[in-house]
Design a protein around this motif. Structure first.
Motif, mmCIF file in Angstrom:
data_model
loop_
_atom_site.group_PDB
_atom_site.id
_atom_site.type_symbol
_atom_site.label_atom_id
_atom_site.label_comp_id
_atom_site.label_asym_id
_atom_site.label_seq_id
_atom_site.Cartn_x
_atom_site.Cartn_y
_atom_site.Cartn_z
ATOM 1 N N ARG A 131 0.900 -1.316 -0.038
ATOM 2 C CA ARG A 131 0.098 -0.056 -0.221
ATOM 3 C C ARG A 131 0.568 1.175 0.039
ATOM 4 N NH1 ARG A 131 -5.485 -1.433 2.156
ATOM 5 N NH2 ARG A 131 -5.694 0.981 1.852
ATOM 6 N N CYS A 132 2.139 1.117 0.662
ATOM 7 C CA CYS A 132 2.892 2.434 0.597
ATOM 8 C C CYS A 132 3.298 3.056 -0.534
ATOM 9 C CB CYS A 132 4.184 2.066 1.500
ATOM 10 S SG CYS A 132 5.348 3.257 1.541
ATOM 11 N N THR A 133 3.037 4.527 -0.583
ATOM 12 C CA THR A 133 3.517 5.162 -1.937
ATOM 13 C C THR A 133 4.838 6.021 -1.618
ATOM 14 O OG1 THR A 133 2.534 6.496 -3.410
ATOM 15 C CG2 THR A 133 1.731 6.842 -1.339
ATOM 16 N N ALA A 134 5.432 5.847 -0.697
ATOM 17 C CA ALA A 134 6.566 6.425 -0.231
ATOM 18 C C ALA A 134 6.463 8.009 -0.534
ATOM 19 C CB ALA A 134 7.642 6.096 -1.246
ATOM 20 N N CYS A 135 5.281 8.298 0.210
ATOM 21 C CA CYS A 135 5.198 9.772 0.374
ATOM 22 C C CYS A 135 6.024 10.466 1.234
ATOM 23 C CB CYS A 135 3.653 10.152 0.609
ATOM 24 S SG CYS A 135 3.233 9.566 2.331
ATOM 25 N N GLY A 136 6.515 9.881 2.335
ATOM 26 C CA GLY A 136 7.428 10.242 3.430
ATOM 27 C C GLY A 136 6.707 11.101 4.355
#
Ligand code: SF4
Ligand code: SF4
Lengths: 359, 197
Positions: B72-77
């Protein structure tokens, strides 16, 4: 001395020695267990079943610690202190009668390290020497806390020895013997001294707490005031020896209490058991087994008093130093003297009356 | 103002003879400690028996996958920004063709590391995440470290295993105890805590 007798004696002495050490070792485990249980915890239970290997682990740890001697300490005395404490603690167990006699091919061997007719005096002498171990160790450390602890230990032991000796005199007046074996055999048949000497017993018990430096009289190692007391500078197995000596002293004084006041290896109904055993197994085996049962009873009593020491330790707070001295000199000694007078009067006047009435 | 009804007036009266004799007081004290000696012990034998910590306990992190098994992670930080301990380190990467099965969004975290020595388990990363990707498990601790190598947890440890999905299956203590009992009897085996490989 015949060979069989010699062998039995040697085995007895070895067994007594080993038992004393093992009991002292497991007292450390017991102390922590009792502390835990009284504080609603479990105590050590990881090393072996029920934490039974804990003393071995502790000893192993002690041996592997750095054996450190402070630079300004007096080296020889620093080593002599714990050695002396250990030596005197072990010496006292020699005269305790652990059971009646062992029979082997017509020979009777007493279950006692040394049969001395001045047993109780010997115990007192050795226990009085015990303070040297603490005193020397505390002085040799070259640390003011150690010295203060040692001085406290010395003055406390000396003060309480007076009351202890006086409370003992009442017992000696009744038994008219200094031999521990004799004192025990006089208490045969439920004739325990505690029934005649309740006051003396309480004084003796209190003083033995003080002699063993146990709570509530553990001022020599009072952490809140003296860091660690006389063993502040000690580490490794030398500290281990001091702690160990304390537990041996505890065992010895529990044994002495059960010998002096609770009939040692005597228990109610022992004559009946003896008759049954000798009737069923013959005079030799039956006698020996009866003796072993008596010894077990003796150890039961001694262990109960060790438990009592611990129980008190986790119940009572420590005395203040002036309270300690007040209690010793102003309360216990007069009480002990009063006890002597009462006992003397009873032995002189009451005893002939009662014997006449009974006959 | 009276705070408790156990308060007592300090009194300076002379002690009675009974009190001064000290022995009755000692006997009372000994009775109390003896009662505790036989009382039930409060100790919980930790590694064998674990106390239920509640459904909102914040344990170790997990990076969720969706129903199709995509990360699910989109590496938006955002989690790294929210983290007060600066424990999270992310390197983003673009999803290539053919990787749609692996990553849900077009950008994904090629590296996602949590430094477990820095983390204070505050749960702010969980709050910050717009994609419901990072969670703190309520049923698992960080195991004891034996080495510094084990301190930084990468994606291999964090990303959820599809065969052993993390769900918060109980919400009350009672339910949790019931479930624990069922697990102990071997009736339920859906969540098996993972050890460090
Ligand atoms: S739980 Fe708190 S400290 Fe730990 S990684 Fe998340 S935000 Fe950072
Ligand atoms: S875990 Fe959530 S907040 Fe953190 S980078 Fe991934 S999507 Fe963003």
């Amino acid at each position: 001395m015949e060979l069989a007798e010699f062998v039995i004696k040697t085995i007895t002495i070895l067994v007594v020695f080993v038992l004393t050490l093992v009991i002292a070792m497991y007292s450390t485990w017991g102390e922590r267990k009792v502390a835990g249980f009284i504080q609603d915890r479990m105590g050590p239970n990881r090393a072996g079943p029920g934490g039974l290997l804990q003393p071995l682990a502790d000893a192993g740890k002690m041996f592997f610690k750095e054996d450190f001697i402070p630079a300004l300490a007096n080296k020889w005395l620093f080593i002599a202190g714990p050695s002396l404490a250990m030596l005197t603690a072990l010496l006292a167990s020699a005269v305790i009668p652990f059971g009646s006699t062992f029979r082997w091919e017509g020979k009777e061997v007493v279950l006692q390290g040394v049969e001395s007719n001045i047993g109780i005096l010997y115990v007192f002498g050795v226990v009085a020497l015990g303070v040297y171990g603490i005193m020397i160790g505390g002085w040799a450390s070259n640390n003011k806390f150690s010295l203060l602890g040692a001085i406290r230990a010395a003055s406390q032991n000396i003060s309480y020895e007076v009351a202890m000796g006086l409370s003992l005199i009442a017992i000696l007046m009744m038994s008219s013997s200094l031999s521990l074996g004799e004192i025990v055999s006089q208490q045969h048949g439920g004739n325990w001294n505690i029934f005649y000497q309740p006051l003396g017993f309480i004084i003796f018990l209190t003083c033995s707490f003080a002699e063993c430096n146990r709570v509530p009289f553990d001022l020599p190692e009072c952490e809140t005031e003296l860091v660690g007391g006389y063993h502040t500078e000690y580490g490794s197995m030398k500290l281990g020896f001091y702690l160990f000596a304390e537990y041996i002293n505890m065992f010895v004084s529990s044994a002495i209490i059960s010998v002096l006041y609770f009939g040692g290896y005597n228990y109610p109904g022992m004559d009946w058991v003896y008759d049954q055993l000798t009737g069923a197994l013959g005079t030799q085996t039956g006698h020996n087994i009866a003796t072993l049962i008596g010894t077990a009873v003796f150890f039961g009593k001694a262990l109960f008093f060790i438990f009592f020491y611990m129980w008190v330790r986790w119940t009572l707070p420590r005395f203040r130093y002036d309270q300690l001295m007040n209690l010793g000199w102003k309360k216990l000694i007069p009480l002990a003297i009063f006890n002597i007078i009462i006992t003397g009067a009873a032995v002189l006047f009451l005893k002939p009356l009662i014997t006449a009435w009974l006959n | 103002m009276q705070l408790t009804n156990r308060s007592k007036q300090v009194s300076n009266k002379e002690m009675t003879l009974m009190e001064r004799a000290y022995l009755p007081a000692i006997a009372t004290g000994l009775a109390i400690t003896l009662k505790h000696f036989f009382a039930k012990k409060v100790t919980i034998q930790y590694p064998e028996v674990k106390r239920y910590l509640g459904p909102v306990f914040r344990g170790r992190h997990i990076l969720k996958r969706d129903e199709d098994g995509r990360e699910r992670c989109t590496a938006c930080g955002l989690c790294a920004v929210a983290c007060p301990a600066e424990a999270i380190q992310i390197v983003a990467a673009e999803r290539e063709k053919g990787e749609e099965k692996l990553y849900r969004e077009e950008k994904y975290a090629a590296v996602y590391e949590v430094n477990m020595l820095r983390c204070i388990f505050c749960g702010l990363c969980e709050e910050a995440c717009p994609k419901q990707a990072v969670y703190l498990r309520h049923d698992e601790f960080i195991p004891v470290f034996a080495d510094r190598d084990q301190v930084i947890w990468g994606k291999d440890l964090l990303v959820e295993d599809m065969n052993n999905r993390y769900t918060r299956e109980t919400w009350t203590k009672e339910e949790a105890y019931e479930l624990n009992a069922k697990r102990a009897n071997g009736e339920v085996t859906n969540v098996v805590p993972r050890a460090i490989p």
